[in-house]
Design a protein around this motif. Structure first.
Motif, mmCIF file in Angstrom:
data_model
loop_
_atom_site.group_PDB
_atom_site.id
_atom_site.type_symbol
_atom_site.label_atom_id
_atom_site.label_comp_id
_atom_site.label_asym_id
_atom_site.label_seq_id
_atom_site.Cartn_x
_atom_site.Cartn_y
_atom_site.Cartn_z
ATOM 1 N N ARG A 125 37.780 6.484 80.291
ATOM 2 C CA ARG A 125 37.926 5.335 81.201
ATOM 3 C C ARG A 125 38.646 5.749 82.471
ATOM 4 O O ARG A 125 38.299 5.317 83.569
ATOM 5 N N TRP A 126 39.661 6.626 82.331
ATOM 6 C CA TRP A 126 40.347 7.142 83.518
ATOM 7 C C TRP A 126 39.423 8.067 84.308
ATOM 8 O O TRP A 126 39.514 8.136 85.533
ATOM 9 N N THR A 139 46.516 14.296 87.865
ATOM 10 C CA THR A 139 47.407 13.236 87.397
ATOM 11 C C THR A 139 47.081 12.864 85.960
ATOM 12 O O THR A 139 47.973 12.770 85.105
ATOM 13 N N ILE A 140 45.812 12.659 85.677
ATOM 14 C CA ILE A 140 45.397 12.292 84.320
ATOM 15 C C ILE A 140 45.717 13.424 83.349
ATOM 16 O O ILE A 140 46.163 13.185 82.222
ATOM 17 N N ASN A 141 45.529 14.662 83.767
ATOM 18 C CA ASN A 141 45.831 15.815 82.912
ATOM 19 C C ASN A 141 47.330 15.907 82.620
ATOM 20 O O ASN A 141 47.725 16.301 81.516
ATOM 21 N N ASP A 142 48.168 15.548 83.601
ATOM 22 C CA ASP A 142 49.613 15.498 83.347
ATOM 23 C C ASP A 142 49.934 14.447 82.285
ATOM 24 O O ASP A 142 50.749 14.675 81.394
ATOM 25 N N TRP A 143 49.278 13.297 82.385
ATOM 26 C CA TRP A 143 49.495 12.242 81.401
ATOM 27 C C TRP A 143 49.043 12.706 80.016
ATOM 28 O O TRP A 143 49.697 12.421 79.015
ATOM 29 N N LEU A 144 47.921 13.416 79.976
ATOM 30 C CA LEU A 144 47.424 13.925 78.688
ATOM 31 C C LEU A 144 48.390 14.941 78.079
ATOM 32 O O LEU A 144 48.556 14.989 76.860
ATOM 33 N N SER A 145 49.031 15.747 78.920
ATOM 34 C CA SER A 145 49.975 16.736 78.383
ATOM 35 C C SER A 145 51.194 16.043 77.765
ATOM 36 O O SER A 145 51.672 16.459 76.707
ATOM 37 N N VAL A 146 51.672 14.975 78.384
ATOM 38 C CA VAL A 146 52.780 14.223 77.796
ATOM 39 C C VAL A 146 52.311 13.528 76.519
ATOM 40 O O VAL A 146 53.025 13.493 75.520
ATOM 41 N N LEU A 147 51.085 12.996 76.545
ATOM 42 C CA LEU A 147 50.528 12.343 75.354
ATOM 43 C C LEU A 147 50.435 13.322 74.185
ATOM 44 O O LEU A 147 50.716 12.960 73.042
ATOM 45 N N ARG A 148 50.084 14.559 74.457
ATOM 46 C CA ARG A 148 50.012 15.571 73.388
ATOM 47 C C ARG A 148 51.387 15.823 72.779
ATOM 48 O O ARG A 148 51.513 16.036 71.570
ATOM 49 N N ASP A 167 43.156 18.248 70.076
ATOM 50 C CA ASP A 167 41.914 18.826 70.587
ATOM 51 C C ASP A 167 41.317 18.056 71.758
ATOM 52 O O ASP A 167 40.182 18.320 72.139
ATOM 53 N N VAL A 168 42.054 17.129 72.318
ATOM 54 C CA VAL A 168 41.539 16.357 73.454
ATOM 55 C C VAL A 168 41.613 17.233 74.702
ATOM 56 O O VAL A 168 42.672 17.728 75.061
ATOM 57 N N ARG A 169 40.451 17.415 75.324
ATOM 58 C CA ARG A 169 40.386 18.295 76.496
ATOM 59 C C ARG A 169 40.810 17.559 77.755
ATOM 60 O O ARG A 169 40.635 16.357 77.891
ATOM 61 N N ASP A 170 41.330 18.346 78.697
ATOM 62 C CA ASP A 170 41.684 17.812 80.005
ATOM 63 C C ASP A 170 40.432 17.483 80.800
ATOM 64 O O ASP A 170 39.337 17.976 80.493
ATOM 65 N N LEU A 171 40.613 16.686 81.841
ATOM 66 C CA LEU A 171 39.517 16.431 82.770
ATOM 67 C C LEU A 171 39.292 17.672 83.622
ATOM 68 O O LEU A 171 40.237 18.398 83.938
ATOM 69 N N SER A 172 38.077 17.892 84.011
ATOM 70 C CA SER A 172 37.749 19.055 84.844
ATOM 71 C C SER A 172 38.280 18.833 86.259
ATOM 72 O O SER A 172 38.147 17.748 86.827
ATOM 73 N N THR A 173 38.860 19.885 86.821
ATOM 74 C CA THR A 173 39.360 19.805 88.203
ATOM 75 C C THR A 173 38.411 20.518 89.166
ATOM 76 O O THR A 173 38.752 20.664 90.347
ATOM 77 N N LYS A 174 37.252 20.947 88.668
ATOM 78 C CA LYS A 174 36.281 21.598 89.540
ATOM 79 C C LYS A 174 35.801 20.620 90.614
ATOM 80 O O LYS A 174 35.504 19.462 90.333
ATOM 81 N N GLY A 175 35.744 21.099 91.804
ATOM 82 C CA GLY A 175 35.242 20.294 92.898
ATOM 83 C C GLY A 175 36.240 19.298 93.435
ATOM 84 O O GLY A 175 35.939 18.553 94.364
ATOM 85 N N HIS A 176 37.439 19.277 92.878
ATOM 86 C CA HIS A 176 38.455 18.336 93.384
ATOM 87 C C HIS A 176 39.379 19.100 94.319
ATOM 88 O O HIS A 176 40.029 20.056 93.919
ATOM 89 N N ARG A 177 39.432 18.642 95.539
ATOM 90 C CA ARG A 177 40.311 19.284 96.518
ATOM 91 C C ARG A 177 41.708 18.709 96.370
ATOM 92 O O ARG A 177 41.886 17.508 96.374
ATOM 93 N N THR A 178 42.670 19.598 96.261
ATOM 94 C CA THR A 178 44.049 19.166 96.130
ATOM 95 C C THR A 178 44.604 18.669 97.445
ATOM 96 O O THR A 178 45.286 17.658 97.518
ATOM 97 N N TYR A 179 44.318 19.413 98.513
ATOM 98 C CA TYR A 179 44.843 19.022 99.833
ATOM 99 C C TYR A 179 43.698 18.846 100.790
ATOM 100 O O TYR A 179 42.706 19.474 100.720
#
Length: 179
Positions: A125-126, A139-148, A167-179
């Protein structure tokens, strides 16, 4: 019934921690009637069968456990910096689902009923909000790391067979520009 007064109660029960049959023989005081002694014996045998606990499983909600875990980590010094406390506090608000979150969270879910599929559905959903540019996958991956961390503590605390978040995988960061 004993000649000197009171009763002797005896029974057998299988201890789940050792898988051994435990013989239980006790003398109960004179003040107990035969019916009260039988009730007491059944309670003791139930205590043995449940591994030492008379009551059923404690029903703890995710929100209560997560907040208490944060407090424990602060007291123990595992979380010491103000920035980390702020990160955990903000993350737990999203994991619990308070304050107008567009996705919701796990706050009302009992910790022993939380499943991997629940976490993956929450993550997906996120992911829709990440896809339309409202949130960063980091951001979502940070939340997932705390959730783990929380689900690992849940597994350890409640002696569960599985860790729901392992075993919950992080969201892919491919194609996401940080800056």
């Amino acid at each position: 019934r004993r000649r000197d007064g009171g009763h002797i109660v005896r029974g057998r029960a299988k201890d789940p921690r050792t898988d051994k049959l435990v013989n239980f023989v006790r003398t109960v005081p004179e003040t107990m009637s035969a019916a009260e002694a039988l009730v007491w014996l059944r309670q003791e045998l139930d205590r043995i069968r449940t591994g030492g606990t008379v009551a059923g499983p404690v029903r703890t909600r995710f929100a209560d456990f997560a907040v208490s875990l944060l407090e424990q980590k602060i007291v123990k010094g595992d979380i010491a910096s103000a920035k980390t406390k702020e990160k955990w506090g903000s993350t737990l608000r999203h994991l619990i689902g308070c304050g107008g979150d567009p996705v919701g969270g796990f706050g009302d879910c009992y910790v022993d009923r939380l499943r991997r599929s629940d976490i993956e559905a929450w993550r997906d959903r996120w992911a829709k909000l990440v896809a339309n540019g409202s949130y960063s996958p980091n951001t979502i991956n940070d939340w997932l790391s705390v959730l783990r961390v929380v689900t690992k503590a849940i597994k350890r605390e409640f002696c569960l067979q599985e860790d729901a978040g392992v075993d919950v995988r992080d969201l892919s960061t491919k194609g996401h520009r940080t800056y």
